[in-house]
Design an enzyme around this catalytic site. Structure first.
Site, PDB file in Angstrom:
ATOM      1  N   LYS A 206      32.185  22.003 -43.959  1.00  0.00           N
ATOM      2  CA  LYS A 206      32.240  21.839 -42.508  1.00  0.00           C
ATOM      3  C   LYS A 206      32.499  23.195 -41.847  1.00  0.00           C
ATOM      4  CE  LYS A 206      34.940  19.221 -39.128  1.00  0.00           C
ATOM      5  NZ  LYS A 206      35.947  18.174 -38.960  1.00  0.00           N
ATOM      6  N   GLU A 212      37.224  28.125 -51.959  1.00  0.00           N
ATOM      7  CA  GLU A 212      36.617  27.638 -53.203  1.00  0.00           C
ATOM      8  C   GLU A 212      35.097  27.531 -53.057  1.00  0.00           C
ATOM      9  OE1 GLU A 212      39.211  26.327 -51.655  1.00  0.00           O
ATOM     10  OE2 GLU A 212      40.727  25.578 -53.064  1.00  0.00           O
ATOM     11  N   GLY A 267      36.779  15.592 -42.636  1.00  0.00           N
ATOM     12  CA  GLY A 267      36.248  15.833 -43.985  1.00  0.00           C
ATOM     13  C   GLY A 267      36.238  14.585 -44.850  1.00  0.00           C
ATOM     14  N   ARG A 268      37.371  13.904 -44.925  1.00  0.00           N
ATOM     15  CA  ARG A 268      37.455  12.749 -45.828  1.00  0.00           C
ATOM     16  C   ARG A 268      36.764  11.515 -45.265  1.00  0.00           C
ATOM     17  NH1 ARG A 268      42.061  14.529 -43.824  1.00  0.00           N
ATOM     18  NH2 ARG A 268      43.427  13.218 -42.568  1.00  0.00           N
ATOM     19  N   GLU A 353      45.749  11.881 -47.920  1.00  0.00           N
ATOM     20  CA  GLU A 353      45.643  12.971 -46.953  1.00  0.00           C
ATOM     21  C   GLU A 353      45.768  12.392 -45.540  1.00  0.00           C
ATOM     22  OE1 GLU A 353      43.489  17.148 -47.415  1.00  0.00           O
ATOM     23  OE2 GLU A 353      42.049  15.564 -47.018  1.00  0.00           O
ATOM     24  N   HIS A 384      44.600  -0.860 -71.388  1.00  0.00           N
ATOM     25  CA  HIS A 384      45.049  -0.340 -72.686  1.00  0.00           C
ATOM     26  C   HIS A 384      45.849   0.941 -72.508  1.00  0.00           C
ATOM     27  CE1 HIS A 384      42.601  -3.218 -74.972  1.00  0.00           C
ATOM     28  NE2 HIS A 384      41.899  -3.209 -73.841  1.00  0.00           N
ATOM     29  N   LYS A 504      47.557  27.186 -49.193  1.00  0.00           N
ATOM     30  CA  LYS A 504      46.362  28.023 -49.017  1.00  0.00           C
ATOM     31  C   LYS A 504      46.766  29.429 -48.575  1.00  0.00           C
ATOM     32  CE  LYS A 504      42.940  24.939 -46.996  1.00  0.00           C
ATOM     33  NZ  LYS A 504      42.185  24.718 -45.768  1.00  0.00           N
TER      34      LYS A 504
HETATM   35  C1  G6Q Z   1      39.480  16.389 -45.436  1.00  0.00           C
HETATM   36  C2  G6Q Z   1      39.967  17.736 -45.388  1.00  0.00           C
HETATM   37  C3  G6Q Z   1      39.540  18.616 -46.541  1.00  0.00           C
HETATM   38  C4  G6Q Z   1      38.193  19.281 -46.365  1.00  0.00           C
HETATM   39  C5  G6Q Z   1      38.063  20.391 -47.391  1.00  0.00           C
HETATM   40  C6  G6Q Z   1      36.746  21.093 -47.319  1.00  0.00           C
HETATM   41  O1  G6Q Z   1      39.672  15.557 -44.593  1.00  0.00           O
HETATM   42  O2  G6Q Z   1      39.650  18.278 -44.154  1.00  0.00           O
HETATM   43  O3  G6Q Z   1      39.530  17.940 -47.771  1.00  0.00           O
HETATM   44  O4  G6Q Z   1      37.174  18.362 -46.473  1.00  0.00           O
HETATM   45  O5  G6Q Z   1      39.104  21.303 -47.237  1.00  0.00           O
HETATM   46  O6  G6Q Z   1      36.559  21.669 -46.057  1.00  0.00           O
HETATM   47  P1  G6Q Z   1      35.195  22.259 -45.642  1.00  0.00           P
HETATM   48  O7  G6Q Z   1      34.184  21.174 -45.572  1.00  0.00           O
HETATM   49  O8  G6Q Z   1      35.390  22.897 -44.302  1.00  0.00           O
HETATM   50  O9  G6Q Z   1      34.801  23.276 -46.684  1.00  0.00           O
END
Ligand code: G6Q
Length: 539
Positions: A206, A212, A267-268, A353, A384, A504
């Site tokens: 996003k 990463e 994001g989620r 989250e 199990h 972070k």
């Molecule tokens: C989710 C968070 C988080 C996000 C990641 C990746 O709700 O905001 O998990 O999706 O940190 O972020 P980017 O899509 O910006 O790389």
């Protein structure tokens, strides 16, 4: 506003709990032979049996009152209307707009976002068809055989879960991989047997600034160029899913190959946005749209059904009951469906989250528990392994059993055996086995305590017909809205995630310290770890 724990419905629930908590599920079932049929819901293609929760009609009535006193209906309407209910980030929360039909209209800041959503979906579909048909070719003219999604958190967990969940419907002659971890092993293992000439990378971020993802994307570009040699190849082998057009172009990705989305998609909550591009490439646009329709069915059910018939509302309030009144600290998600093997991991982010918060919207510290820990594994494997603790341990764990009547891969008696285990586990948890029953089986006295099952362990059984794209959409939306319901009761912002920031920032400070010889400036433990690491790496 009256604090949550002083609202009349909360106080009534506390009193009700004190008066009834000695009652065992065995007694509740014995007192009402119709219980197993009554405490169920059947809507939008999902059957929920919640009768094995420690609840009565009065509990459900009081939970309904609590929802009303927390203005669940008003907050739900505000979300669907596009109000900026993500208060700490000043954003609307409109994942429901991502799956609204073309004919719908939701206006945010003067713009009809549904029209925009469908414009982007059409572009995605056109792109997906070109890749799937082989019309889109790589730099050397060969069609794409492998797609590698690079993203993390919300830009990974939804896509990988959906890919696994819908594997039955995927184009089997294409390979799909998902790279999220900064650990180089993730990218190296994902690409080691791929041919750069036929590999397409989807860089999903996003913000397009996530450490990463940017690091993995840069290394993926190096991997590609090491064999294709020509920087112009990037345009044919990289596409981006992002809201940050400038950063995408700087990376070298053609703006024409960027799929955008909006700041009102968390994001989620983004797997139905362009972040779902890998899903669409895997299952094709028609299945993807069927999944969106499933999401929309559940969105509409949640928006319109009365409380007592509302699946996400009931599931969410049962979680509140188990957490805040019965003291459950965790919820086990137990899919009896191999294709849902990544569903617990996906739910962990969605739930934890969202609701792992300790202050209310106005910044006041809560004096009650909020989001429980979610975890799980597909059945029957868990049986199990960790089920022992659920059955006979000292903790109360709410279990959500997920199952489908029709197998996607019918094989002998497998499915009946699988289903018998779902029903058996829920039954065993609820009713247990008394010491008298164990003794009557001739068990030696010293073993009786070990073989006794207390029972009275709560569970939900969620049963659907068949794991189709639409069914997956309904199931995910059920949990999305259940999480929202819980957040409304707890009065928290379920859509921010400030808790990920501190680590972070510290990592960014520590990274250069690992390479430097200067004395690190942290606590004695962190300093010693940094120095030891430098030594171990011969620095
Ligand atoms: C989710 C968070 C988080 C996000 C990641 C990746 O709700 O905001 O998990 O999706 O940190 O972020 P980017 O899509 O910006 O790389």
């Amino acid at each position: 506003m009256t604090p949550l724990t002083q609202r009349s419905a909360w106080l009534a629930l506390r009193k009700h709990h004190d008066a009834t908590h000695g009652t065992h599920l065995r007694e509740l079932f014995a007192a009402d032979p119709g219980r197993g049929e009554q405490l169920t819901l059947d809507a939008a293609g999902i059957f929920l049996d919640y009768s094995k929760n420690r609840v009565t009609d009065e509990t459900m009535m009081l939970l309904g009152q609590l929802a009303e006193q927390c203005d669940l209906a008003g907050r739900t309407a505000a979300m669907f209307r596009g109000d900026k209910i993500n208060a700490t980030e000043g954003r609307a929360v409109l994942h429901v707009a991502l799956r609204a039909p073309r004919s719908a209209s939701i206006v945010v800041d003067g713009v009809d976002v549904v029209a925009e959503v469908h414009g982007v979906l059409d572009r995605m579909a056109e792109f997906a068809e070109r890749v799937r048909s082989g019309a889109w070719t790589g730099h050397t003219g060969r069609p794409i055989a492998a797609v590698v999604n690079i993203g993390i958190g919300g830009s990974d967990l939804g896509p990988v879960m959906a890919y696994e969940a819908l594997r039955h419907y995927t184009k089997r002659d294409m390979t799909f991989r998902f790279v999220s971890n900064i650990d180089g092993t993730d990218l190296v293992e994902a690409t080691r047997d791929l041919d750069p000439e036929t590999t397409l990378f989807l860089v999903c971020s996003k913000t397009f600034t996530t450490q990463e993802t940017m690091t993995n994307a840069a290394s993926a570009r190096d991997w590609l160029l090491a064999s294709l040699k020509d920087p112009a190849a990037v345009a044919k082998h990289f596409v981006a899913v992002s809201t940050n057009a400038a950063a995408v172009t700087t990376f070298g990705i053609d703006a024409a190959n960027m799929f955008g989305f909006w700041d009102w998609v968390g994001g989620r909550y983004s797997m139905t946005s362009t972040i779902g591009l890998s899903t669409m490439l895997a299952v094709g646009p028609d299945h993807f749209r069927a999944m969106l329709a499933g999401f929309h069915d559940m969105d509409e059910h949640f928006r319109t059904a009365p409380f007592e018939a509302n699946l996400p509302a009931i599931l969410g309030m049962l979680t509140v009951w188990n957490v805040n009144f019965l003291g459950a600290e965790t919820v086990a998600v137990l899919p009896y469906e191999q294709y849902l093997k990544r569903f617990p991991a996906y739910l962990q982010q969605l739930t934890m989250e969202s609701n792992g918060k300790r202050v209310t919207l106005d910044g006041t510290a809560v004096d009650y528990a909020t989001g429980p820990v979610y975890w799980g594994e597909p059945g029957t494997n868990g049986q199990h392994s960790f089920y022992q603790l659920i059955h006979q341990g000292t903790r109360l764990i709410l279990c959500d059993f997920l199952a489908f009547a029709e197998p996607l891969n019918p094989l002998g008696k497998h499915h009946d055996i699988l289903m018998s285990n779902v029903f058996a586990q829920a039954e065993a948890l609820a009713f247990g086995k008394t010491a008298a029953e164990v003794t009557a089986e001739g068990t030696p006295a010293d073993l009786v305590p070990h073989k006794t099952f207390e029972g009275n362990r709560p569970s939900n059984v969620i049963l659907m017909d068949r794991l189709t794209p639409a069914a997956l959409g309904k199931l995910v939306a059920l949990y999305e809205h259940s999480v929202f319901v819980q957040g409304v009761i707890w009065g928290i912002d379920s859509f921010d995630q400030w808790g990920v920031e501190l680590g972070k920032a510290l990592a960014q400070k520590i990274a250069p310290e690992l390479e430097s010889a200067a004395t690190p400036a942290h606590d004695s433990s962190t300093n010693a770890l940094i120095v030891r690491y430098r030594r171990m790496r011969g620095r």
